[in-house]
Design a protein around this motif. Sequence first.
Motif: not given
Length: 318
Positions: A51-52, A295-299, A304-309
């Motif tokens: 889902y991410s 579960e990454f749920e951002g814009h 970039t966001a998933i590796p930061k997560s």
Amino acid sequence: MKQTRRGFLTAGALVAAGTLQPGLTRAAAEEKSSKKEKIPHRGNRIAVSTYSFWHFRGKPEGKTSVEGSIDQAAKMGFDGVEILHRQMSGESNDYLQALKRRAIENGVGLTGFSIHQGFVSPDKNKRQKNIDHTLHCIDLAHSMGIPTMRLNTGRWGTVGFDELMKRRGIEPRLPGYTDDDAFKWVIDSIEKCLPHAAKAGVVMGLENHWGLGLTPEGILRIVKALPSPWLQVTLDTGNFLEDPYDKLKMLASRAVLVQAKTYYGGGLWYSLELDYARIARILRKHGYRGYISLEFEGHEEKETAIPKSLALLRKHFS
């Protein structure tokens, strides 16, 4: 140091039992024993939900497939992948085994299966349809070798999802019915699924996910009514919108999978400032050793966001 008769006798018994070396005091022996018995906490493995990479928005052709999600998860360094059922492009055995093979080739485990169903309905036929769907999905999880499957309670459905988010998850009941009616529907429906889950070896995890799962008390009312090792909790860090930590604490000992939300770039529906150091302490205190599934749920762009997560979750859970 003067040793009491009781301490001398206890130490003697420990010597006789082979647990105390001659010359050691009882206090020293107990200290040595306690150090020996301490088991270091192994860090939690970190998975990612497909889902991410996909979400529910945008055109289908712009969304990442399950296969592509597995590939990207491996490249980014995740340990496992949680599959979203609605993201799958098929259900044939060839397709299921291809996903399993792809995960093996990438060196990641398939750790969870997230499905959509609900039992909050006065319509017996509708509830049965959802029971049949749940049984079918248990078979899919078993075929892919996935050990745990996310369940929802379902909700009243009296408002749309965007409106539900504006209402902070609270929705009106259907006229003429009570929460007690709904709890009975949910408990009776899940009870019908338990023998199949046990036979397939798939643990159902009831998620704190709107409807009757909006509160920890609601989740526990259902889980405690059906005392089975095949019904536990999928604990979502982002679905308690107010004062989450005490609520997460109430469910931590029953968790079979933890879904961890992040909101880089601002949330799709809302954002929470979650203290993952605190959440990690709660889970360690309750002995949780399973997967943390992102579960990454951002814009922000997923590249970039998933590796930061992942870095955030590794920092606190590994």
